[in-house]
Motif scaffolding. Structure first.
Motif, mmCIF file in Angstrom:
data_model
loop_
_atom_site.group_PDB
_atom_site.id
_atom_site.type_symbol
_atom_site.label_atom_id
_atom_site.label_comp_id
_atom_site.label_asym_id
_atom_site.label_seq_id
_atom_site.Cartn_x
_atom_site.Cartn_y
_atom_site.Cartn_z
ATOM 1 N N ILE A 164 0.865 -1.177 0.000
ATOM 2 C CA ILE A 164 0.000 0.000 0.000
ATOM 3 C C ILE A 164 0.901 1.226 0.000
ATOM 4 C CG2 ILE A 164 -1.603 1.365 1.377
ATOM 5 C CD1 ILE A 164 -2.994 -1.134 2.186
ATOM 6 N N GLY B 144 3.584 5.704 13.008
ATOM 7 C CA GLY B 144 2.307 5.357 13.637
ATOM 8 C C GLY B 144 1.164 5.304 12.629
ATOM 9 N N GLY B 145 1.070 6.332 11.810
ATOM 10 C CA GLY B 145 0.013 6.390 10.806
ATOM 11 C C GLY B 145 0.141 5.277 9.791
ATOM 12 N N ALA B 146 1.389 4.902 9.460
ATOM 13 C CA ALA B 146 1.627 3.837 8.489
ATOM 14 C C ALA B 146 1.188 2.493 9.062
ATOM 15 C CB ALA B 146 3.107 3.798 8.110
ATOM 16 N N GLN C 67 -0.837 1.945 11.484
ATOM 17 C CA GLN C 67 -2.282 1.938 11.689
ATOM 18 C C GLN C 67 -3.032 1.626 10.388
ATOM 19 O OE1 GLN C 67 -4.360 5.587 12.693
ATOM 20 N NE2 GLN C 67 -5.543 4.524 14.251
ATOM 21 N N THR C 68 -2.493 2.093 9.267
ATOM 22 C CA THR C 68 -3.093 1.749 7.974
ATOM 23 C C THR C 68 -3.119 0.234 7.810
ATOM 24 O OG1 THR C 68 -2.080 3.758 7.099
ATOM 25 C CG2 THR C 68 -3.026 2.233 5.511
ATOM 26 N N LYS D 245 -5.826 -1.200 9.902
ATOM 27 C CA LYS D 245 -7.135 -0.989 9.271
ATOM 28 C C LYS D 245 -7.372 -2.036 8.187
ATOM 29 C CE LYS D 245 -7.962 3.846 10.214
ATOM 30 N NZ LYS D 245 -8.144 5.214 9.757
ATOM 31 N N TYR D 246 -6.319 -2.278 7.391
ATOM 32 C CA TYR D 246 -6.406 -3.279 6.329
ATOM 33 C C TYR D 246 -6.689 -4.650 6.939
ATOM 34 C CZ TYR D 246 -4.977 -6.188 2.369
ATOM 35 O OH TYR D 246 -4.938 -7.105 1.361
ATOM 36 N N GLU E 73 -10.330 -4.835 8.121
ATOM 37 C CA GLU E 73 -11.309 -4.913 7.030
ATOM 38 C C GLU E 73 -11.261 -6.252 6.322
ATOM 39 O OE1 GLU E 73 -10.585 -1.570 4.465
ATOM 40 O OE2 GLU E 73 -11.102 -0.171 6.072
ATOM 41 N N TYR F 86 -4.390 5.001 17.547
ATOM 42 C CA TYR F 86 -2.987 4.603 17.568
ATOM 43 C C TYR F 86 -2.135 5.860 17.521
ATOM 44 C CZ TYR F 86 0.888 1.375 16.810
ATOM 45 O OH TYR F 86 2.028 0.632 16.954
#
Lengths: 116, 241
Positions: free
Chosen positions: B59, B68-70, B72-73, B76-77, B80, B174
């Motif tokens: 991705i 952190g944001g990475a 957390q992505t 999320k994946y 889902e 996160y």
């Protein structure tokens, strides 16, 4: 307060008012925040036009010099404005993060399905 | 049992392919099969091209979010796509894929909700980072112990596995900047079991670590405070319920 100073301050407020109107017109400043600053400037006109009022209030609150009260109020107000800005920036960063994540996930999903 | 290995990568064009090859190799030996997913955090080098050329599942974040944001992505994946376990595994070659199953096993057996690969609870890992950093990690570990009563030795380890409950927790909330120590507070406060697993770690092969020595003192203060504040805030939240 000297009459010259009063005239000068009124002119200054008027110029800033015009600037804010132009920023709103050019859409550099959103209506929501523009109205806030316009109202603030109109409020500032009151102590400029009636300086005796400032004297009365500062004496009532116990300030030795009335300008001290003006500085304190200005400082507290600026602190408040900056704090609100920090809250807004935090919110924007969070929303931006969510958008980036969801967009990237979606893009990857579309690419995967195209390959099939 | 669906397992996802999340590999956050920022400017890792030299390491990323090796990391994925290591995972492929580990997959053949393990009882469980793992999928992996590279999260390219807006790298400025050829990380994205390397992933594409070698058809690594990837991705590409459209802009840099920070570790952190990475990660957390990835969570999320994982959420889902109905994964039961998500494992964070750094893309810089520091982590050893042969320890994946040691991290997975306690979660499958429901002995823990989160497992952390630790350098400090055995002599497995010769590489233990510099003396100063070890001291820093000890201090953070102490702060975490004081704030949450849970002892975790390798608080900054980025080699960690979580079950679906914790995936759900992390996908919602996160931390962004230095998430490893801070996220532990959230896990402990929600009453999930954490288990540390001895692993071997290597020094990174290419590129620089994301934390420079100059920033490390500021880092210590910031992370200590964030652990403290987090432990207070989250306590209040659970009282309100």
């Amino acid at each position: 307060m000297m009459l010259q100073l009063q005239i000068f301050l009124v002119c200054l407020i008027f110029i800033v008012l015009v600037c804010i109107f132009r920023f709103i017109k050019k859409k550099h400043l959103s209506m929501k925040y523009g109205i806030f600053w316009l109202l603030l400037l109109c409020l500032l006109l009151i102590p400029v036009l009636f300086p005796q009022m400032v004297e009365v209030i500062s004496e009532f609150l116990g300030f030795e010099v009335s300008s001290n009260m003006v500085f304190l109020f200005a400082f507290v107000f600026l602190f408040y404005v900056i704090f609100v800005l920090y809250i807004n920036v935090s919110k924007l960063v969070d929303q931006n993060k969510i958008l980036t994540q969801e967009l990237s996930l979606l893009k990857a999903k579309i690419e995967r399905e195209d390959r099939k | 049992m669906k397992i996802l290995v999340i590999i956050p990568a920022y400017n890792e064009e030299l390491n990323i392919l090796n990391t994925c090859k290591q995972l492929n190799k580990a997959n053949k030996k393990m009882k469980w099969k793992v999928d992996y997913l590279v999260i390219n955090d807006g790298s400025k080098d050829r990380t994205s091209e390397v992933c594409k050329e070698n058809q690594l599942p990837c991705i590409n974040l459209v802009q840099n979010l920070g570790i952190g944001g990475a990660v957390q992505t990835g969570y999320k994946y994982a959420y889902e796509n109905d994964y039961d376990i998500a494992i964070q595994f750094d893309g810089d070659g520091q982590h050893d894929a042969s320890y994946l199953s040691s991290l997975i096993e306690p979660i499958v057996n429901k002995e823990a909700s989160m497992t952390i690969g630790s350098r400090y609870i055995s002599t497995l890992s010769e590489f233990k980072s510099t003396k100063i950093r070890q001291l820093g990690i000890k201090i953070l570990s102490f702060v975490l112990k004081v704030c949450t009563r849970k002892k975790v030795y390798d608080v900054t380890s980025g080699f960690r596995a979580i079950n679906r409950d914790v995936i759900k927790l992390f996908k919602e909330d996160y931390p962004i900047d230095y998430p490893e120590p801070e996220s532990l507070v959230n896990v402990v406060k929600h009453g999930y079991m954490i288990q540390e697993i001895p692993v071997k770690m290597n020094e990174r092969k290419y590129g620089k670590s994301s934390i420079t020595p100059l920033k490390s003192i500021y880092y210590m203060i910031k992370v200590s405070l964030s652990i403290l504040i987090n432990s207070i805030v989250i306590e209040k939240e659970s009282e309100n319920r």
